[in-house]
Design an enzyme around this catalytic site. Structure first.
Site, PDB file in Angstrom:
ATOM      1  N   ARG A 114      10.845  15.566  44.592  1.00  0.00           N
ATOM      2  CA  ARG A 114      12.205  15.423  44.070  1.00  0.00           C
ATOM      3  C   ARG A 114      12.822  14.088  44.449  1.00  0.00           C
ATOM      4  O   ARG A 114      13.484  13.449  43.627  1.00  0.00           O
ATOM      5  CB  ARG A 114      13.068  16.588  44.564  1.00  0.00           C
ATOM      6  N   LYS A 145      40.294 -11.605  41.782  1.00  0.00           N
ATOM      7  CA  LYS A 145      40.637 -10.764  40.643  1.00  0.00           C
ATOM      8  C   LYS A 145      42.155 -10.675  40.505  1.00  0.00           C
ATOM      9  O   LYS A 145      42.903 -11.312  41.263  1.00  0.00           O
ATOM     10  CB  LYS A 145      39.988  -9.398  40.813  1.00  0.00           C
TER      11      LYS A 145
END
Length: 294
Positions: free
Chosen positions: A102, A169
């Site tokens: 998995r 930003k």
């Protein structure tokens, strides 16, 4: 170093955390049902078409559980495949293969999904100067794998993290100027003067009237955020080679060709990593009884 090489120590750390999460006390199902000496041969097989990424991670996951496992990678990272294609083969202790299944699949399926989606964006932008690049919108703890997957799909990487480059930003600019946009050029220029010559300086703008004040500070890259296609084309003409131009915001498979056609240098796309669905890969296992049993 190959563009498809992952740093072993960081991969080992990711796998250590993944196995500690998935099997902190071992795999009690396999310990109960599978003879301790049984061996298994398992084939990683594609259920859908795509671009492979994570072959070395699959190998390392299997050998994390069984250091003596033999893993043969049948398709290289960056290689395209069709449904039904065998991608890798592993032979090792059956309990270990089942223990690693998995973790190995989860990581390889996600990485191959990112590579496959990136390759489609790259295809749609072909024939233009635009590079398709990722963002920091990655799964916490898995950034190195997801950035690798972007490269496998033909894309490029943005900064690895906040420590790698300066990227101002909108919120940074708002705090810096304290409501006085006339100070922007001087403040950015003063900040850039403090940087070493190897540190990249990028500034994001969300309005056309910010372009000139930012360029006047001598930045390396200007990001045009959420600009329309027409506004991007106008912005590229205005910048006129004085800085790299990056387009970002609301780019998808339907719009990327038009965005690339504006002449931007870089197109950054958060969707490369933040919203992909795992590519359908499976592990088909055949058991061979061993001599020992418990």
């Amino acid at each position: 170093m190959s563009m498809f090489t992952l740093p072993a120590a960081q991969v080992h750390d990711i796998l250590s955390r993944a196995f500690a999460e998935d099997a902190p006390g071992g795999d009690i199902t396999s310990q109960l049902l599978i003879p301790s000496g049984a061996t298994a041969t398992a084939v990683l097989c594609a259920r859908a078409a795509g671009v492979f990424s994570g072959g070395s991670v699959f190998r390392d996951a299997m050998q994390f559980a069984d250091p003596s496992a033999v893993v043969v990678l049948l398709v290289p990272d960056g290689g395209r495949f069709d449904p039904g294609t065998p991608l890798a083969r592993v032979t090792g202790n059956a309990r270990a293969v089942l223990l690693a299944e998995r973790v190995a699949l989860n990581l390889t399926q996600r990485m191959s999904a990112i590579a496959t989606q990136t390759a489609e964006y790259v295809r749609l932008a072909a024939g233009t100067r635009a590079r398709i690049t990722d963002t920091r919108k990655t799964t916490p703890g898995l950034r190195i794998l997801e950035r690798h997957a972007v490269r496998c799909g033909g894309g490029t990487n943005h900064r690895s993290g906040l420590s790698d480059a300066v990227m101002a930003k909108d919120n940074h600019l708002a705090v810096m100027t304290a409501g006085d946009p006339t100070r922007l050029t001087a403040l950015l220029a003063a900040a850039k003067a403090q940087l070493g010559h190897t540190v990249h300086f990028e500034v994001e703008v969300d309005r056309a009237d910010q372009i000139e004040p930012v360029l006047a500070a001598g930045v390396d890259t200007i990001m045009l955020d959420n600009f329309s296609v027409a506004a991007l084309a106008a912005g590229v003409r205005q910048v006129a080679g004085r800085a790299l131009v990056e387009a970002s915001g609301n780019v998808n498979l339907d719009t990327v060709a038009d965005v690339a056609g504006t002449g931007v240098d870089i197109i950054s796309i958060g969707a490369l990593t933040h919203s992909v669905a795992a590519l359908d890969l499976g592990l088909d296992i055949e058991l061979t009884p061993g001599e020992a049993q418990q």
